[in-house]
Design a protein around this motif. Structure first.
Motif, short mmCIF file in Angstrom:
data_model
loop_
_atom_site.label_atom_id
_atom_site.label_comp_id
_atom_site.label_asym_id
_atom_site.label_seq_id
_atom_site.Cartn_x
_atom_site.Cartn_y
_atom_site.Cartn_z
N VAL A 115 4.43 -61.95 33.36
CA VAL A 115 3.91 -61.60 34.69
C VAL A 115 5.01 -60.93 35.52
CG1 VAL A 115 3.03 -62.54 36.86
CG2 VAL A 115 2.14 -63.39 34.69
N VAL A 116 6.23 -61.46 35.44
CA VAL A 116 7.34 -60.86 36.18
C VAL A 116 7.59 -59.43 35.70
CG1 VAL A 116 9.83 -60.99 36.56
CG2 VAL A 116 8.43 -63.06 36.72
N LEU A 117 7.56 -59.22 34.38
CA LEU A 117 7.75 -57.87 33.85
C LEU A 117 6.65 -56.93 34.33
CD1 LEU A 117 9.25 -55.91 32.00
CD2 LEU A 117 7.87 -56.77 30.10
N GLY B 253 23.47 -58.62 20.70
CA GLY B 253 23.32 -58.15 22.07
C GLY B 253 22.26 -57.11 22.26
N THR B 254 21.26 -57.05 21.39
CA THR B 254 20.19 -56.05 21.51
C THR B 254 18.87 -56.66 21.95
OG1 THR B 254 19.64 -56.30 19.15
CG2 THR B 254 21.25 -54.61 19.73
N GLU B 255 18.89 -57.90 22.38
CA GLU B 255 17.65 -58.56 22.78
C GLU B 255 17.13 -57.99 24.08
OE1 GLU B 255 16.26 -63.09 22.43
OE2 GLU B 255 17.70 -62.77 24.05
N THR B 256 15.90 -57.53 24.08
CA THR B 256 15.26 -57.02 25.28
C THR B 256 14.44 -58.12 25.95
OG1 THR B 256 13.31 -56.26 24.07
CG2 THR B 256 15.15 -54.72 24.28
N PHE B 257 13.91 -57.82 27.12
CA PHE B 257 13.13 -58.82 27.85
C PHE B 257 11.87 -59.19 27.09
CE2 PHE B 257 10.41 -60.37 31.30
CZ PHE B 257 11.27 -61.25 31.93
N VAL B 258 11.26 -58.23 26.43
CA VAL B 258 10.03 -58.52 25.68
C VAL B 258 10.35 -59.36 24.45
CG1 VAL B 258 8.07 -57.49 24.48
CG2 VAL B 258 8.99 -56.40 26.51
N ILE B 259 11.45 -59.07 23.75
CA ILE B 259 11.84 -59.88 22.59
C ILE B 259 12.12 -61.31 23.04
CG2 ILE B 259 13.62 -60.22 20.85
CD1 ILE B 259 13.88 -57.23 20.61
N ILE C 30 10.19 -45.13 32.31
CA ILE C 30 10.73 -46.33 32.94
C ILE C 30 10.03 -47.58 32.41
CG2 ILE C 30 10.99 -47.56 35.12
CD1 ILE C 30 11.38 -44.87 36.48
N SER C 31 8.71 -47.54 32.35
CA SER C 31 7.97 -48.69 31.83
C SER C 31 8.30 -48.94 30.36
CB SER C 31 6.47 -48.48 32.01
OG SER C 31 6.04 -47.34 31.28
N GLY C 32 8.45 -47.87 29.58
CA GLY C 32 8.82 -48.04 28.18
C GLY C 32 10.22 -48.60 28.01
N SER C 33 11.14 -48.21 28.89
CA SER C 33 12.51 -48.74 28.82
C SER C 33 12.55 -50.23 29.13
CB SER C 33 13.41 -47.98 29.79
OG SER C 33 13.42 -46.59 29.50
N LEU C 34 11.75 -50.66 30.09
CA LEU C 34 11.73 -52.08 30.45
C LEU C 34 11.01 -52.93 29.41
CD1 LEU C 34 10.94 -51.76 34.26
CD2 LEU C 34 13.14 -52.26 33.21
N SER C 35 10.10 -52.33 28.65
CA SER C 35 9.29 -53.09 27.69
C SER C 35 9.58 -52.70 26.25
CB SER C 35 7.80 -52.90 27.99
OG SER C 35 7.46 -51.51 27.94
N ALA C 36 10.80 -52.26 25.96
CA ALA C 36 11.16 -51.90 24.58
C ALA C 36 11.06 -53.13 23.68
CB ALA C 36 12.56 -51.31 24.55
N PHE C 37 10.42 -52.98 22.54
CA PHE C 37 10.22 -54.14 21.67
C PHE C 37 10.24 -53.80 20.18
CE2 PHE C 37 7.10 -56.63 19.20
CZ PHE C 37 7.77 -57.84 19.17
N VAL D 227 20.16 -54.48 28.81
CA VAL D 227 19.90 -53.71 27.59
C VAL D 227 18.94 -52.56 27.89
CG1 VAL D 227 19.01 -53.85 25.22
CG2 VAL D 227 20.33 -55.74 26.18
N SER D 228 18.05 -52.76 28.84
CA SER D 228 17.11 -51.70 29.19
C SER D 228 17.82 -50.47 29.73
CB SER D 228 16.09 -52.21 30.22
OG SER D 228 15.37 -53.31 29.72
N GLY D 229 19.06 -50.64 30.21
CA GLY D 229 19.81 -49.50 30.70
C GLY D 229 20.07 -48.46 29.62
N TYR D 230 20.29 -48.92 28.39
CA TYR D 230 20.49 -47.98 27.28
C TYR D 230 19.22 -47.16 27.04
CZ TYR D 230 24.76 -50.54 26.07
OH TYR D 230 26.00 -51.11 26.09
N TYR D 231 18.09 -47.83 27.07
CA TYR D 231 16.83 -47.13 26.83
C TYR D 231 16.46 -46.24 28.02
CZ TYR D 231 16.35 -50.37 22.96
OH TYR D 231 16.58 -51.09 21.81
N LEU D 232 16.87 -46.62 29.22
CA LEU D 232 16.62 -45.78 30.38
C LEU D 232 17.44 -44.49 30.30
CD1 LEU D 232 15.00 -45.74 33.02
CD2 LEU D 232 16.99 -46.75 34.16
#
Length: 320
Positions: free
Chosen positions: A292-294, A266-272, A247-254, A98-103
């Motif tokens: 920690v992984v993020l 299908g819009t769940e991000t890693f932070v959600i 890039i950091s914002g795309s990976l941590s979209a919340f 999902v982060s690919g869309y935000y990237l």
């Protein structure tokens, strides 16, 4: 009498040169206070930084090695079990797609912000009005933006009403399928964060000396050549900063996807997913490991970007 003999006679008559008085060294107490003064000013910000940044990170890392549920006062050390679970459950990392869309949206907003910043750095009509218009979305609270666009994309909402006025009748559920929902949410992020990148680029462009533009115009350089040989090299450090933030914002979209869809469709991000693990399934230890992984992924991406594209620009400006 030669000039050399005359100068020697004058120096002999003047006598030996007077010694420059050496100031007495400051007292020991004064020197100690001078050395401590900078640290006294740093006590408050360092205390705040440690209390609200490094201490929570240390606690998060400690919780990632336990099975804490977030409520129980007892903590059981489990070693690297949470990290092993993260690596052996592919569904926990599928949300990174999902982060690919935000990237992709970040690339669009950087390009748009750079274009508008370049155009408005020159003398154009109503440029102050357009500056405020572009930066205004970033000033709005993210929760308010999410609710506004929630009504904008809902069935029969603002978007459907505007399309019907244009003669385009559509019964498409904009937040009903994974592709359209993620594209819509990514579009909201473009609308919100373009203003921030625009201000960063505009400030960097305006810091470039005006003499360079005058010399370029005398040499016959057009706007594109001025952008390529003056603006682009001059804003390279700021461009690198915006790439890291994007890039950091795309990976941590919340904020926006959590309010608008709650991670559904299908819009769940890693932070959600991490928030749900901690507060919905009471797996705070596993959620801490995911956080920690993020953090490590963002640090690795930042380090790699800075190695590939260093900030320093020592080549100057070339107009050939």
């Amino acid at each position: 009498m030669t000039d050399t003999t005359h100068q020697a006679a004058v120096r002999a008559a003047a006598g030996p040169p007077s010694a420059v008085p050496v100031p007495a060294p400051a007292p020991r107490r004064t020197r100690v206070w001078r050395g401590l003064t900078p640290w006294l000013f740093l006590i408050a910000p360092l205390a705040l930084l440690v209390t609200f940044t490094y201490a929570p990170i240390a606690n998060m890392v400690a919780y990632s090695f336990t099975d804490w549920d977030g409520v129980s006062p007892e903590l059981h050390y489990t070693g690297a079990h949470n990290y092993a679970e993260l690596l052996t459950r592919p569904e926990l990392f599928e949300v990174f797609w999902v982060s690919g869309y935000y990237l992709a949206a970040s690339a669009v907003q950087i390009a748009a912000a750079l274009y508008f910043a370049t155009i408005l750095s020159f003398n154009v009509r109503f440029r102050n009005f357009f500056k405020g218009l572009l930066f205004f979305p970033y000033l709005i609270n993210g929760v308010a933006i999410a609710f506004v666009f929630l009504y904008f994309f809902q069935d029969g909402g603002t978007l459907d009403s505007v399309l019907s006025l244009l003669g385009l009748h559509s019964d498409h559920a904009w937040l009903g399928t994974p592709v359209s929902a993620n594209v819509s949410l990514a579009g909201v992020s473009v609308w919100r964060y373009t203003g921030l990148n625009f201000v960063l680029f505009l400030g960097a462009i305006q810091s470039i000396p005006g003499d360079l533009y005058e010399a370029a115009e005398l040499d016959g350089a057009n706007r594109w050549q001025q952008f390529r040989h003056i603006i682009a090299p001059g804003i390279r450090p700021v461009l690198a900063l915006t790439v890291i933030l994007s890039i950091s914002g795309s990976l941590s979209a919340f904020e926006i996807p959590y309010i608008m869809t709650g991670g559904a469709t299908g819009t769940e991000t890693f932070v959600i997913q991490t928030v749900k693990l901690a507060f919905q399934f009471n797996k705070t230890g596993l959620a801490s490991a995911a956080a920690v992984v993020l953090l490590l992924i963002i640090l690795a991406v930042t380090w790699l970007q800075r190695r590939l594209v260093p900030d320093s620009v020592d080549k100057g400006v070339d107009l050939v």
